[in-house]
Enzyme design. Structure first.
Site, PDB file in Angstrom:
ATOM      1  N   ARG A 126       0.866  -1.191   0.000  1.00 43.64           N
ATOM      2  CA  ARG A 126       0.000   0.000   0.000  1.00 43.64           C
ATOM      3  C   ARG A 126       0.899   1.236   0.000  1.00 43.64           C
ATOM      4  O   ARG A 126       1.718   1.404   0.911  1.00 43.64           O
ATOM      5  CB  ARG A 126      -0.950  -0.027   1.208  1.00 43.64           C
ATOM      6  CG  ARG A 126      -1.890  -1.240   1.151  1.00 43.64           C
ATOM      7  CD  ARG A 126      -3.076  -1.092   2.060  1.00 43.64           C
ATOM      8  NE  ARG A 126      -3.986  -0.069   1.619  1.00 43.64           N
ATOM      9  CZ  ARG A 126      -4.927   0.465   2.390  1.00 43.64           C
ATOM     10  NH1 ARG A 126      -5.048   0.057   3.631  1.00 43.64           N
ATOM     11  NH2 ARG A 126      -5.738   1.397   1.917  1.00 43.64           N
ATOM     12  N   GLN A 180     -15.349   1.469   6.363  1.00 42.03           N
ATOM     13  CA  GLN A 180     -14.605   1.292   7.627  1.00 42.03           C
ATOM     14  C   GLN A 180     -15.306   2.010   8.776  1.00 42.03           C
ATOM     15  O   GLN A 180     -15.218   1.588   9.926  1.00 42.03           O
ATOM     16  CB  GLN A 180     -13.172   1.840   7.489  1.00 42.03           C
ATOM     17  CG  GLN A 180     -12.261   1.021   6.592  1.00 42.03           C
ATOM     18  CD  GLN A 180     -12.264   1.533   5.154  1.00 42.03           C
ATOM     19  OE1 GLN A 180     -13.273   2.048   4.681  1.00 42.03           O
ATOM     20  NE2 GLN A 180     -11.155   1.386   4.469  1.00 42.03           N
ATOM     21  N   ASP A 222      -2.659   9.096   7.171  1.00 48.73           N
ATOM     22  CA  ASP A 222      -1.849   8.041   6.554  1.00 48.73           C
ATOM     23  C   ASP A 222      -0.448   8.530   6.219  1.00 48.73           C
ATOM     24  O   ASP A 222       0.503   7.759   6.236  1.00 48.73           O
ATOM     25  CB  ASP A 222      -2.546   7.490   5.313  1.00 48.73           C
ATOM     26  CG  ASP A 222      -3.672   6.571   5.756  1.00 48.73           C
ATOM     27  OD1 ASP A 222      -4.766   7.080   6.054  1.00 48.73           O
ATOM     28  OD2 ASP A 222      -3.420   5.365   5.880  1.00 48.73           O
ATOM     29  N   ASN A 240      -5.336  11.395   4.203  1.00 52.57           N
ATOM     30  CA  ASN A 240      -6.160  10.488   5.003  1.00 52.57           C
ATOM     31  C   ASN A 240      -7.289   9.976   4.113  1.00 52.57           C
ATOM     32  O   ASN A 240      -7.395  10.347   2.938  1.00 52.57           O
ATOM     33  CB  ASN A 240      -6.701  11.196   6.248  1.00 52.57           C
ATOM     34  CG  ASN A 240      -7.349  10.220   7.214  1.00 52.57           C
ATOM     35  OD1 ASN A 240      -6.732   9.240   7.634  1.00 52.57           O
ATOM     36  ND2 ASN A 240      -8.607  10.433   7.557  1.00 52.57           N
ATOM     37  N   LYS A 241      -8.094   9.124   4.669  1.00 54.17           N
ATOM     38  CA  LYS A 241      -9.156   8.464   3.906  1.00 54.17           C
ATOM     39  C   LYS A 241      -9.936   9.441   3.030  1.00 54.17           C
ATOM     40  O   LYS A 241     -10.279  10.543   3.464  1.00 54.17           O
ATOM     41  CB  LYS A 241     -10.086   7.745   4.906  1.00 54.17           C
ATOM     42  CG  LYS A 241     -11.215   6.958   4.299  1.00 54.17           C
ATOM     43  CD  LYS A 241     -10.775   5.955   3.256  1.00 54.17           C
ATOM     44  CE  LYS A 241      -9.799   4.926   3.749  1.00 54.17           C
ATOM     45  NZ  LYS A 241      -9.143   4.179   2.639  1.00 54.17           N
TER      46      LYS A 241
HETATM   47  O1  MRU Z   1      -7.645   2.232   3.776  1.00 58.00           O
HETATM   48  P1  MRU Z   1      -7.505   2.147   5.269  1.00 58.00           P
HETATM   49  O2  MRU Z   1      -8.678   1.532   5.942  1.00 58.00           O
HETATM   50  O3  MRU Z   1      -6.194   1.502   5.673  1.00 58.00           O
HETATM   51  O4  MRU Z   1      -7.431   3.669   5.721  1.00 58.00           O
HETATM   52  C1  MRU Z   1      -7.184   3.995   7.059  1.00 58.00           C
HETATM   53  C2  MRU Z   1      -7.233   5.442   7.327  1.00 58.00           C
HETATM   54  O5  MRU Z   1      -7.416   6.252   6.449  1.00 58.00           O
HETATM   55  C3  MRU Z   1      -6.950   5.896   8.725  1.00 58.00           C
HETATM   56  O6  MRU Z   1      -7.596   7.108   8.991  1.00 58.00           O
HETATM   57  C4  MRU Z   1      -5.446   6.112   8.905  1.00 58.00           C
HETATM   58  O7  MRU Z   1      -4.730   4.978   8.482  1.00 58.00           O
HETATM   59  C5  MRU Z   1      -5.099   6.408  10.298  1.00 58.00           C
HETATM   60  S1  MRU Z   1      -5.395   4.991  11.315  1.00 58.00           S
HETATM   61  C6  MRU Z   1      -4.948   5.320  12.875  1.00 58.00           C
END
Ligand code: MRU
Length: 346
Positions: A86, A186, A227, A237-238
């Site tokens: 990723r 999520q 992230d 971030n997401k």
């Molecule tokens: O695609 P994901 O589910 O791995 O995305 C996660 C996120 O965007 C979280 O907000 C980020 O990793 C911070 S987790 C403490």
């Protein structure tokens, strides 16, 4: 952990990974015995969340050493595979880089294993400090959050959700609005599950409800995880985080980012340089195993977006709180040595 099962743990040479794709309906652990299988689990989001991806990868290296024996080649090969899973979440790259440096310096098996275990502990412990700093500066009330940033994403207290847990313990959370987080939900599947298990009042909203909720005066603060954070403070971030930040600015609502310093990429000056993961269009085109768009329609599926630092009220880390101007503040936090923090840097 607060009634929430451990999302990853190593036992008798097997890495147990709670399969987050099957939550909240089934609590099933994958039994992972090699890095190949672990990479599939990371890519498929059975294990996810920036800190947890790093933790799982570090456990994967321990597995590899046990299974194939300790050698520079074995480790470098495993690290290369893990690094290709990723692209956005930075904690993974930071952890792999620290192991690579130790391997290159000629460190032997015992030293490398100790380092890996220390990095796992560091990643886990950091969220408790984030929660404590966050609970000091975030007033409480009605929160809005996106994706999952709790135990399931960190293997410990959580980042944004960790702050919400800490505020709830102090009786300061009135309501948590959980953005469902299309396309993989999520928020709906994981954050709602963690809040339910911990007895914190919450309501699920569709992602496109957020701005209206703010316009009604129902949100006191927004808190998200991260992230990857560039030195400018720009934060990946997401997907959907950017819309939340723009709406929060418009309605004058504080917008906080919570992340350990291991999420800060000091090699990037601005958010424009952050690589953004694009995922399979099927995740958007299908829902519950059924196609929802007409045959022949394509989709765009960015997993993350970037929130410009000017929309962020503060970045809450495990080493303290950064406020604008971010470059100066983040560099200061990064430069605090492990020794200053009383950690075992040896
Ligand atoms: O695609 P994901 O589910 O791995 O995305 C996660 C996120 O965007 C979280 O907000 C980020 O990793 C911070 S987790 C403490």
């Amino acid at each position: 952990m607060r009634g929430i099962p451990e999302p990853v743990y190593l036992e008798s040479g097997v890495l147990y990974v709670l399969d987050q794709r099957r939550l909240p309906h089934e609590e099933v652990y994958l039994e992972i015995k090699d890095v190949e299988h672990l990479c599939v689990a990371i890519k498929g989001l059975s294990v996810r969340g920036a800190p947890l991806i790093a933790i799982a990868a570090l456990y994967g290296l321990l597995l590899e050493i046990e299974d194939r024996g300790f050698s520079r080649e074995v480790l470098l090969f495993a690290m290369e595979k893990l690094a290709s899973t990723r692209p956005t979440a930075f904690n993974l790259f930071r952890a792999l880089d620290e192991v690579r440096k130790a391997v290159d310096s000629g460190a032997g098996e015992e030293k490398i294993k100790r380092l890996i275990k220390r990095l796992i502990t560091r990643e886990k412990e950091s969220t408790h400090r984030i929660a404590a700093y966050g609970a000091e500066i975030v007033g409480g009330g009605r929160a809005l959050t996106i994706c999952n940033t709790g135990v399931l994403a960190t293997g410990s207290m959580g980042t944004a959700l960790g702050i919400i847990f800490a505020l709830a313990e102090r009786g300061k959370i009135e309501m948590v609005y959980v953005s469902e987080t299309r396309p993989l939900l999520q928020g709906a599947r994981l954050t709602a599950w963690e809040l339910l298990k911990t007895g914190i009042p919450h309501r699920l909203i569709t992602d496109n409800t957020a701005a209206y909720l703010m316009s009604l005066g129902l949100v006191d603060f927004v808190v998200i995880g991260a992230d990857r954070i560039a030195l400018s403070g720009d934060t990946a971030n997401k997907i959907g985080s950017l819309s939340l930040a723009i709406s929060a600015k418009y309605y004058d609502i504080p917008f906080y980012v919570a992340a350990p310093v291991t999420t800060i990429d000091r090699s990037l000056l601005s958010g424009d340089e952050i690589p953004i993961e694009e995922r399979d269009e099927k995740e958007v085109l299908e829902f519950g195993g059924r196609t929802i768009a007409p045959e022949g329609t394509g989709a765009l599926n960015f997993a993350f977006d970037v929130v410009p630092s000017k929309l962020i009220t503060a970045i809450i880390t495990d080493r303290g709180v950064a406020r604008p101007p971010y470059r100066e503040a983040l560099e200061k936090l990064l430069s605090l040595s492990d020794a200053e923090l009383g950690e075992d840097a040896g």
